[in-house]
Design a protein around this motif. Sequence first.
Motif, PDB file in Angstrom:
ATOM      1  N   THR A 405      14.938  14.928  21.486  1.00  0.00           N
ATOM      2  CA  THR A 405      15.345  16.322  21.317  1.00  0.00           C
ATOM      3  C   THR A 405      15.677  16.685  19.876  1.00  0.00           C
ATOM      4  O   THR A 405      15.260  17.749  19.396  1.00  0.00           O
ATOM      5  CB  THR A 405      16.539  16.640  22.237  1.00  0.00           C
ATOM      6  N   PRO A 406      16.422  15.870  19.122  1.00  0.00           N
ATOM      7  CA  PRO A 406      16.725  16.254  17.729  1.00  0.00           C
ATOM      8  C   PRO A 406      15.460  16.437  16.881  1.00  0.00           C
ATOM      9  O   PRO A 406      15.410  17.340  16.037  1.00  0.00           O
ATOM     10  CB  PRO A 406      17.572  15.084  17.224  1.00  0.00           C
ATOM     11  N   ILE A 407      14.450  15.599  17.097  1.00  0.00           N
ATOM     12  CA  ILE A 407      13.211  15.739  16.332  1.00  0.00           C
ATOM     13  C   ILE A 407      12.495  17.024  16.724  1.00  0.00           C
ATOM     14  O   ILE A 407      12.045  17.794  15.854  1.00  0.00           O
ATOM     15  CB  ILE A 407      12.293  14.519  16.550  1.00  0.00           C
ATOM     16  N   ARG A 409      13.708  19.724  17.923  1.00  0.00           N
ATOM     17  CA  ARG A 409      14.464  20.891  17.471  1.00  0.00           C
ATOM     18  C   ARG A 409      14.322  21.073  15.952  1.00  0.00           C
ATOM     19  O   ARG A 409      14.154  22.195  15.461  1.00  0.00           O
ATOM     20  CB  ARG A 409      15.932  20.736  17.852  1.00  0.00           C
ATOM     21  N   LYS A 410      14.349  19.966  15.210  1.00  0.00           N
ATOM     22  CA  LYS A 410      14.211  20.054  13.759  1.00  0.00           C
ATOM     23  C   LYS A 410      12.836  20.594  13.375  1.00  0.00           C
ATOM     24  O   LYS A 410      12.718  21.445  12.478  1.00  0.00           O
ATOM     25  CB  LYS A 410      14.431  18.678  13.140  1.00  0.00           C
ATOM     26  N   GLN A 413      12.739  24.353  14.131  1.00  0.00           N
ATOM     27  CA  GLN A 413      13.512  25.125  13.146  1.00  0.00           C
ATOM     28  C   GLN A 413      12.760  25.260  11.827  1.00  0.00           C
ATOM     29  O   GLN A 413      12.758  26.330  11.216  1.00  0.00           O
ATOM     30  CB  GLN A 413      14.864  24.460  12.902  1.00  0.00           C
TER      31      GLN A 413
END
Length: 422
Positions: A405-407, A409-410, A413
């Motif tokens: 998820t962090p990847i 989302r980054k 963005q």
Amino acid sequence: MTLPSSTQVLIVGAGPNGLACAITLLTLGIKPIVVDDRSERPYGAKGCLIHARTLEVLKTVGISDSLKHIGIQSKGIIFYGKANPLFNVDIAALSSLTEFPYILLTPQSEAELIFEKFLVDRGVEVIKNTKVIGFGENPAEGLHVSFEDGSSIIASYVVGADGARSTVRSLAGISFKDPFTNLMYDENPSSASFMLFTLADVFLNLDPSIHIPRETISWHLNGRIMFCPLELPEKLRHNCKETTSFWRIAIAIPPGSRTIPPRHPDQAYLQNEINERNPWKEPIHLDYLYTAATYRVRSAVAEIFFKTVGNGKVLLVGDSAHVHSPSGGQGMNLGICDAVALGRAIAEHIESGNDAVLSDYSSKRKATAIQVIQATKHMTAIINISNGWRRGIANILMYVASWLTPIRRKVAQRLAGLTYRD
């Protein structure tokens, strides 16, 4: 419309960047003169993605509401191997970060029409067929700008929004080169050494077994082909059959390819490329070609975006200041954000006379441009991976990353431009 003898701000180029700068100035009480060397606005296969950050910036000058009601509000971009999804750049998932959690899909020319109408309704018209050919110092404040038809004007500020081969940038003596390779933009190695992109707006007739989603952009990496849905312009409705839909397609041709596509490919060429790259068993028929063009992928950034020339100030926005790969559709977005920032900087400079304001615009926008160039180089490198074991490994890595998820989302963005907020 006849040119006046002088103006505070002369904007050269009436693409989205020049028009956005004019809109910003007008909202700040400054009425610019806008010239363009064309007689009419071309449609062309140019930009068609407007990202969240750009819509946020345009909201500050009162034009986002007019834009968001045109085109398609796309949820994001899905990368595929062949027809198997690998990585979803989910812009819709950014609703907690922006009021525009989508990519607005509309041809650049449609956005330009809205921008120009905004200006015309407020008394600013584009003066067409007016090509800049020279600068000369003026004894008083300002820069003497001469045009091909023999006319001239004195301007305190000259904004170069006249594209990658900017006359304004050239006359100001500002260099333009790749920030990572130092290759000058005008250096001209053979086309075979560049990655090429063919962009085309077409009517496609899809077999019922083929599903290309119209709520997202689809990038098929194994075939190096992209399908981007577009809303059908009113003037093309008579060309559309019930069984067809309107699309922007992008076809990537890697460096060293044996064949170089035509500058303006015809329908037969594009149909053959679609046949070879189509990831499905059933055919995709190209019923009608509206426009197509092939572009070399080059990156460059101006040495500076602001320079004092004689008694005037020369400033650069958009492709005059930076160019890069079309991957991710960043060009028009970066340019529009330049333009709004520059309009504010000019207004502040008129008030204060402090050149640090313009130098700050130059340094900040150049830094952002270099970040975007680097990101688009990475994206282009992913598209450029050849089929075989390298593509297989790259696809597996993308699929694994899609579960983090962090990847996800980054990446979303950055694509949306939200990481470039001031």
